[in-house]
Design an enzyme around this catalytic site. Structure first.
Site, short mmCIF file in Angstrom:
data_model
loop_
_atom_site.label_atom_id
_atom_site.label_comp_id
_atom_site.label_asym_id
_atom_site.label_seq_id
_atom_site.Cartn_x
_atom_site.Cartn_y
_atom_site.Cartn_z
N GLY A 231 3.89 15.98 57.85
CA GLY A 231 2.57 16.18 57.25
C GLY A 231 2.68 16.20 55.74
N SER A 232 1.77 16.92 55.12
CA SER A 232 1.71 16.89 53.65
C SER A 232 2.81 17.74 53.03
CB SER A 232 0.35 17.40 53.18
OG SER A 232 0.26 18.79 53.41
N THR A 233 3.18 17.39 51.80
CA THR A 233 4.19 18.16 51.06
C THR A 233 3.68 19.57 50.80
OG1 THR A 233 5.27 16.23 50.10
CG2 THR A 233 5.42 18.28 48.85
N GLU A 234 2.36 19.67 50.57
CA GLU A 234 1.75 20.98 50.32
C GLU A 234 1.99 21.94 51.49
OE1 GLU A 234 -2.40 20.31 49.98
OE2 GLU A 234 -2.87 22.42 49.62
N GLY A 236 4.22 21.46 53.83
CA GLY A 236 5.68 21.54 53.98
C GLY A 236 6.28 22.68 53.18
N GLU A 253 9.19 16.14 57.30
CA GLU A 253 8.94 14.75 56.89
C GLU A 253 7.59 14.77 56.22
OE1 GLU A 253 7.59 11.61 56.32
OE2 GLU A 253 7.41 11.10 58.44
N CYS A 287 2.78 7.90 55.42
CA CYS A 287 3.50 8.66 54.39
C CYS A 287 4.42 7.76 53.58
CB CYS A 287 4.28 9.78 55.03
SG CYS A 287 5.17 9.27 56.49
N GLU A 384 -0.41 11.32 46.15
CA GLU A 384 -0.51 10.59 47.41
C GLU A 384 -1.98 10.54 47.82
OE1 GLU A 384 1.13 12.39 51.01
OE2 GLU A 384 1.91 10.43 51.55
#
Lengths: 473, 282
Positions: A231-234, A236, A253, A287, A384
């Site tokens: 999912g999103s880095t946020e 993550g 990921e 992604c 992104e």
């Protein structure tokens, strides 16, 4: 562009129920949270009502998985393999049903769900099925499973991400509690039915639906040994913080802002196809999308003219139409994000372009969009967007291309287009990304490890490397 | 009349040079018996940042060097250490025989890791048989700048955490053992004379509780090894801070036995897998 007659795939193959429960311990059960609706993003029609798993429901699912772990991990690998082969076969048997349901719930073109997602899902189960009785040869020393895996997956490739998570986990002898995304839960619930058809022991796979809170409960559950998130880095970062100090094994990921680098000697028509595939595949909800086009200055005009010509031929519309190239944006929320970032691109001074493109009246749609005159400091070059929006930057030398490509906190993928072999390898050496596609883009295979450098996360999915995340190493 | 000895000033090791802490701070280091040994530098946040800058600057060259070359340099470090065997045994203190055994084990560990430089890709990489006309190869690549909080074991423990990080092409910033930092600085003298490019290993001495959190929160550090952090609260806060830029975190469940076979886990903890695709055709 000449017109095509409509060629819709039939919905009849899908038997939609009006409501769906949670899949816990081999049974569909009610959830104790407030149910939510999942909609067809191409029409905004409600497809079904889906249960929300509360933290108590998640706890029941984890308990079921824990109980099943004893039996499942004790099975000879060859027996686990046969269950996974069965699942792979049933996926192939029910391929059309899965593809139509995926396109209905997600909005992606049937051409992609039918020809990319579902075949890769079956292939993934086939691939990891074969590992189940060969783990001691994988090179990780121990072939011991971890226990219960808590897995949270995104809405862009709902069934494929499920396969990436569940297939290696089960092959290694773990049991799973998986939470699909709240906008795309339906194929995961159909997968639950596939597990039943395969006679998979109860509790080995549990599916809990819901939004972020349900996912947080899965991640934070004390009896989960392994957390896997895409999912999103946020999100993550939040998960990494939650898992810190617990000793749970973690793979993430996350997001990307991949550079797709085109040199002046590249085959232009092939590069154009690669650029289009890189950013407009799956509406750019990818992604590893090639969202930054780095084009060598000397061919900028020629390449952009060819690219614009090609974008004019893309067909946007009904995801179930077999001629559709670009389907619907997955949700109103995502559409708002794409619009916000695109508007920001314009206000920061980049030049926006889209082909003449009629958007359907209902549903969530965004036309293929190019930004030129983009500086590295622009939001559209850094953030992104996760939509069909391509930012075009230029470079003069290979060293400058590397510098610009790596100038991002992300590091998931990169593309290189040149006819010169030594230059490809030189570039591939220096690009700080987990996947480098040279003279191709967005290729996936169960035998090929996938995952990022830097803030795109850690751990690999696919291939021999993908086993490491699910073994006690 | 006996001669008065010339003592060594223990400084930091940053970018191949031996600066004092910019803060001007130091702290006394004592032997196990409590005798004064030296004043070690007490590195500041600025020193830690300078060390990260030096490590980042050294990264392209070191990671871009051939594996063979990196192996040669690690072997050279072992040679230099062997040549100063007696000095290191002296510094370790305790029983002379036990100290010499520690030094020998450290030399052997370096030789062991030196040999890995051009083998880890064979063991940890892969040629992937994808279902299509594509060449597809996965190789292990260094993660980048690694912060290493070194364990209390001042020589074998230290080398056992630094060697696996750098042999694959990472560069590092090492926080030396707080009570026994002197061996790390003497080791730096070995590193400085082993053709190891400046900045590949940077050594900070000082308070672990100050330095570790700064490095854990530093946005240009890619990974952190918390092996030397014995305080569970400190380790947890470092692990949480590391989440901000998704650092790779190595935090062993139990204190490692430095005499045991190290395995390849300490190398793979700081490796990324890069997969390159290319179409096959005529």
């Amino acid at each position: 562009m000449f017109e095509y007659a409509p060629a819709p795939e039939s919905r009849d193959v899908v038997d939609l129920k009006s409501s769906y429960g949670l899949f816990i311990n081999g049974e569909f059960v009610d959830g104790s949270g407030t149910p939510f609706k999942t909609v067809n993003p191409a029409t905004e029609e409600t497809l079904a009502e889906v249960a929300t798993a509360s933290s108590d429901d998640v706890d029941r699912a984890v308990q079921a998985a824990r109980k099943a772990f004893g039996v499942w991990s004790a099975l000879p690998g060859a027996e686990r393999a046969k269950y996974l082969f069965r699942i792979a076969r049933i996926i192939q048997e029910r391929a059309r049903e899965l593809a139509v349901l995926e396109s209905l719930d997600n909005g992606k073109p049937i051409r992609e769900s039918r020809d990319v997602d579902v075949p890769l899902v079956a292939a993934h189960f086939f691939y990891y099925a074969g590992w189940a009785d060969k783990l001691e040869y994988a090179g990780f020393g121990s072939a011991k499973p971890l226990g219960v895996a808590g897995q949270v997956i995104p809405w862009n490739f709902p069934l494929l991400m499920l396969a990436w998570k569940i297939a290696p986990a089960l092959a290694c002898g773990n049991t799973v509690v998986l939470k699909p995304a709240e906008t795309t839960p339906l194929t995961a619930l159909l997968f639950a039915d596939i597990c039943r058809q395969a006679d998979l022991p109860p509790g080995v796979v549990n599916i809990v639906t819901g939004a972020g809170e349900t996912g947080a409960a899965v991640v934070a559950h004390p009896d989960v040994n392994k957390v896997a998130f895409t999912g999103s880095t946020e999100v993550g970062r939040i998960i990494a913080r939650t898992v810190a100090g617990t000793g749970k094994k973690l793979t993430l990921e996350l997001g990307g802002k991949a550079a797709n680098i085109v040199f002046d000697d590249a085959a232009v028509d092939q590069a154009v196809e690669g650029i289009v595939n890189g950013i407009f595949f799956n509406q750019g909800h990818v992604c590893c999308a090639g969202s930054r086009l780095l084009v060598q200055e000397s061919i900028q005009e020629e390449l952009l003219a060819a690219l614009k010509r090609r974008l004019g031929t893309l067909r946007l519309g009904d995801p179930l139409d077999k001629n559709t190239d670009i389907g619907a944006i997955n949700s109103a929320e995502q559409l708002a994000k794409i619009r916000r970032l695109s508007d920001l691109g314009e206000s920061e001074g980049a030049e926006r372009w889209s082909p003449a493109c009629e958007l359907p009246g209902k549903g969530f749609w965004f036309p293929p969009t190019l930004f030129t005159g983009v500086a590295q400091s622009h939001s559209v070059a850094r953030e992104e967007i996760f939509g069909p929006v391509l930012s075009v930057l230029t470079f003069r030398t290979p060293a400058e291309a590397v510098e610009k490509a790596n100038n991002t906190p992300y590091g998931l993928s990169a593309g290189v287009w040149t006819e010169k072999g030594s230059r490809i390898l030189w570039m591939a050496d220096r690009l700080r990304a987990g996947v480098v596609w040279a003279n191709t883009f967005n290729k996936f295979d169960p035998a090929s490890p996938f995952g990022g450098f830097k803030e795109s996360g850690f751990g690999r999915e696919g291939g021999r490397h993908g086993l490491e995340a699910y073994l006690e190493v | 009349m006996s001669r008065l000895s010339v003592r060594k000033t223990y400084k930091l090791y940053i970018g191949g040079a031996f600066p004092r802490s910019e803060s001007g701070r130091s702290y006394p280091v004592t032997s196990a018996k409590g005798d004064f040994l030296a004043n070690a530098s007490r590195a500041s946040r600025k020193d830690a940042r300078d060390a990260v800058v030096a490590a980042r600057k050294a990264f392209p060259g070191w990671s871009g060097a051939t594996a063979y070359n990196r192996g040669q340099i690690l072997y050279r470090i072992a040679e230099m250490l062997e040549g100063r065997r007696a000095q290191f045994a002296d510094e370790l203190g305790g029983g002379k025989r036990a100290a010499l055994e520690q030094v020998d084990a450290t030399v052997d560990r370096l030789v062991w890791y030196a040999g890995w430089s051009d083998k880890i890709a064979s063991v940890h990489g892969a040629a992937n048989p994808v279902a299509g006309p594509y060449f597809n190869l996965s190789t292990p690549e260094p993660t980048g700048v690694v912060a290493v909080v070194a364990p209390a074991d001042p020589l074998l423990g230290l080398v056992s955490v630094v060697a696996p990080a750098i042999v694959t092409g990472n560069t590092c910033v090492v926080v030396a053992s707080e009570p026994s930092p002197l061996g790390a600085i003497t080791l730096s003298e070995v590193l400085a004379t082993s053709d190891l490019p400046g900045g590949v290993v940077n050594v900070l001495t000082g308070r672990q509780s100050e330095l570790a959190p700064w490095l854990a929160a530093h946005m240009d550090v890619n990974a952190i090894d918390l092996t030397g952090v014995a305080d569970a609260d400190l380790a947890l806060s470092c692990e949480q801070a590391a989440a901000e830029n998704l650092k790779r975190v190595l935090r062993p469940a139990a204190a490692p036995d430095w005499a045991a076979d190290p395995g390849i886990g300490r190398m793979t903890a700081f490796l990324e897998t890069k997969t390159v695709w290319h179409p096959v055709g005529i």
